[in-house]
Design an enzyme around this catalytic site. Structure first.
Site: not given
Ligand code: IVH
Length: 690
Positions: A96, A132, A196, A433, A448, A454
């Site tokens: 992430s 995002k 996503e 009621c 209730c 009611c």
């Molecule tokens: S790249 C290693 N691009 O945000 C990078 N993530 O905190 C992998 N997300 O788990 C993610 N839009 O669920 C990437 N344009 C985008 C995104 C995106 C949403 C989410 C995704 C990821 C989280 C990262």
């Protein structure tokens, strides 16, 4: 004779070959229109013509079942039931991103990345800024252009294989656009695409509208996460979700930049948003800041939710060298928009009574603009929440909209309190009621208890009965239900089916035409399925999914009505709380009355004829399984018994009709012997099924 047969099979073979060509043509055509409709939003043919193509494909596939493949567009409607999703290990961990909440932190990231690039002797500083998306991360694997697996992120190392569900999402190509073989520079046969899955705001609202208040999702992300894990893929198909791709792995040529990969994804048939809009190349910090601040305002106009911006180093071939910490890469970062807040005044509190009697305090606010809309109401959930906030009527309060669609009061501002502020009273009686409210031990809500009379509960139950996922009686809105209840014409959903035209036409603002519409809609609703009816009854804890399980386990309503807690609790996904709730529903006289009226009205109290399984060979019997079966899982075997009119319990007693023994049968077998209960093995059981 022999010649004749040869000729026939020969002819059949020809036909089959022709069909194969036609099927292939239809699939390509359908997927192209699918792409034009969902990804490009520029359809070339009408919905009607599209349906015709699909129907033609389905009928050919029916005629030649061996030509059916999982990646046929006909499979997008779902239909497969998955009890448990297999776990899969990701080829590469799904990391992430680290989050930042200020432009200063973004600048720090850019400087840090610059230093790392210096170390690599690289001058270029190009970044791709992307929206995002606020959804659920998914990985898709394609081999030779065919979708072979789709999985959730899980813990980053292993996730759930939810391919069956993902196949129903129209923006996930089942086959990659054939252009790809030409335009992918030296690509490998296997590609991984990450992105996503999210729910558009309108699709989310549509979904929530059809659900009773207590089953509603807080936001599109929760709705998406919940929907992707559904066991019934045809329900997933109905949920309408969207996939946006932001990652392409598996190219031989690593030098293809992130920006070019996004464009390539678009060519392969994925939705990536528009270039220069949803994603844009940035060559310096001020361009990055511009992208962030542009979308900070504009994002409210988007049909879906974004919660920030993702910044990625454009030069993908350097990603590995720049590296990652254990959790997140150093070549990318997420900027998250701060939660939107606004200050306003709490004008008053009203108390809503739900269909199950729950009292919900709702704050009435001085209208204020927040996150793209005007807010004048927000839920206070329950009285514990009011106490926690220490909020009083006429107080100034701060409201916030973060992931939630409905804003909430996060804080009162007692320092701004005037002489006019006054405590929020707990109503002693039901606002509808007048009945004394009760608060069951260990619960946070007041109720209730006047379930039967009611008006608010009656109204709530009828509205639930008529709601979209239940009996879907379109012309029965809340104003009309109010009128019907107040005028005394209707006391429960069962009464709806005996009202007469002149009675409805007499109601204020109704007239003959609307009255006719209502009667017509009611008539139509008689055709809804048995499982919808089970859901429409509004039994506490029985949502649409549970109703479906119940219908499957008890295709005939009388078997459900006479089932014991123990039997009910042995149905998959049904625990003892739900089981007890079902039993107490049937015990209430007014519910028995409701069921009688609905039965008289000719509503479907059994699974439709063509769906009723084969026979009633187990009618009136109680079956106990012991030991491991070879042919079926315990759940499947139980389901088959119930579908044939029998009951399944876990322990052997004198009431048991037959004990079915599998491998390593234990004490139950002994007990059956002692009690003289009939014992059969799996083969005997299979014979009985037929
Ligand atoms: S790249 C290693 N691009 O945000 C990078 N993530 O905190 C992998 N997300 O788990 C993610 N839009 O669920 C990437 N344009 C985008 C995104 C995106 C949403 C989410 C995704 C990821 C989280 C990262």
């Amino acid at each position: 004779m022999g010649i004749l047969i040869d000729e026939m099979t020969g002819e059949r073979k020809m036909e089959r070959e022709k069909a194969a060509v036609e099927i292939e043509r239809l699939r390509t055509e359908i997927e192209r229109h699918n792409f034009l409709y969902y990804v490009r939003a520029a359809p070339e043919i009408s919905d009607y013509d599209f349906d015709r193509l699909l129907e033609r494909l389905i009928s050919l596939e029916r005629e030649f079942p061996d030509l059916l493949t999982p990646n046929s567009p006909s499979q997008r409607v779902g239909g497969q039931i998955t009890r448990e999703f297999p776990t899969v290990v990701h080829r590469e961990p799904m990391l992430s991103l680290s989050n930042t909440y200020s432009l200063e932190e973004v600048a720090d990231f850019y400087t840090r990345l610059g230093k790392l690039l210096d170390d690599e002797g690289v001058k270029e500083r190009d970044i791709v800024a992307e929206q995002k998306y606020d959804g659920v991360a998914i990985s898709l694997l394609y081999r030779d252009g065919l979708l072979i697996r789709g999985a959730t992120r899980g813990d980053g190392y292993q996730g759930d294989d939810i391919t069956v569900n993902l196949r129903t999402i129209p923006t996930i190509p089942l086959r990659l656009n054939l252009l790809w073989s030409k335009s992918l520079p030296g690509s490998k046969r296997e590609l991984e695409i990450r992105g996503e899955v999210f729910m558009r705001k309108d699709d989310f609202e549509r979904l929530n509208e059809g659900r009773p208040e207590e089953d509603r999702f807080a936001n599109p992300r929760n709705a998406t996460a919940g929907s992707l894990k559904l066991q019934d893929s045809s329900e997933v198909a109905r949920r309408r979700m969207t996939f946006v791709a932001y990652f392409l792995k598996g190219l031989d040529n690593e030098e293809v930049t992130q920006y070019d990969r996004l464009r390539l994804l678009g060519e392969l048939g994925f939705y990536t948003g528009k270039k220069g809009n949803n994603f844009a190349p940035c060559t310096n910090l001020s361009e990055i800041n511009h992208f962030i601040s542009f979308w900070a305002e504009k994002r409210w106009e988007l049909p879906y939710e974004t919660d920030g911006v993702v910044l990625k180093l454009n030069a993908v071939h350097l990603w590995d060298r720049i590296g990652a910490t254990s959790k997140s890469p150093r070549w990318a970062i997420a900027y998250k928009y701060p939660a939107q807040q606004a200050e306003t005044v709490l004008l008053g509190v009203v108390f809503q009574v739900g269909r199950l009697g729950t009292i919900t305090p709702v704050a009435e606010l001085e209208p204020v603009r927040l996150a793209g809309s005007t807010v004048s109401r927000s839920t206070l959930h329950n009285f514990d929440e009011i106490k926690r906030l220490g909020v009083q009527v006429h107080d100034r309060v701060v409201i916030e909209k973060s992931g939630e669609v409905i804003p909430k009061i996060i804080r009162a501002l007692p320092e701004k309190r005037t002489l006019f502020s006054e405590p929020i009273p707990v109503p002693s009686g039901c606002p509808s009621c007048g009945t004394q409210l009760v608060k069951p031990e260990g619960e946070v809500s007041w109720y209730c208890p006047n379930e039967e009379r009611c008006p608010a509960q009656i109204r709530g139950r009828i509205l639930h009965f008529a709601s979209r996922n239940a009996m879907d009686i379109r012309s029965l809105g809340s104003a009309l239900v109010d009128q019907l209840v107040v005028s005394g014409l209707v006391r429960d959903a069962g009464d709806l089916y005996s009202i007469e035209l002149h009675q409805v036409a007499q109601l204020e603002r109704m007239g003959e035409k609307s009255a006719l519409n209502l009667l017509h809609a009611l008539d139509e609703s008689r055709k809804r399925s048995y499982e919808r009816l089970l859901y429409a009854l509004g039994i506490r804890h029985v949502g649409a999914a549970t109703a479906r399980e119940l219908a499957r386990a008890y295709p005939v309503f009388d078997d459900l009505r006479t089932a014991s807690v123990e039997e009910l609790a042995s149905v998959p996904d049904i625990g003892s709380v739900v089981a007890r709730s079902i039993l107490s529903f049937f015990a209430i006289p007014s519910n028995q009355e409701l069921l009688r009226k609905l039965q008289e009205a000719g509503l479907p109290f059994r699974v439709a004829e063509q769906q009723v399984l084969i026979n009633r060979n187990f009618a009136g019997m109680t079956v106990v399984f012991t030991g491991e079966l070879v042919w079926y899982t315990r759940d499947e075997a139980s389901e088959m018994v119930r579908a044939r009119g029998g009951k399944v319990t876990n322990s052997v007693s004198r009431k048991t009709s037959v004990v079915v023994t599998g491998k390593d049968a234990g004490s139950k077998l002994e007990k059956a012997g002692k009690l003289g209960v009939k014992v059969i093995d799996e083969n005997g059981f299979r014979a009985m099924l037929q």
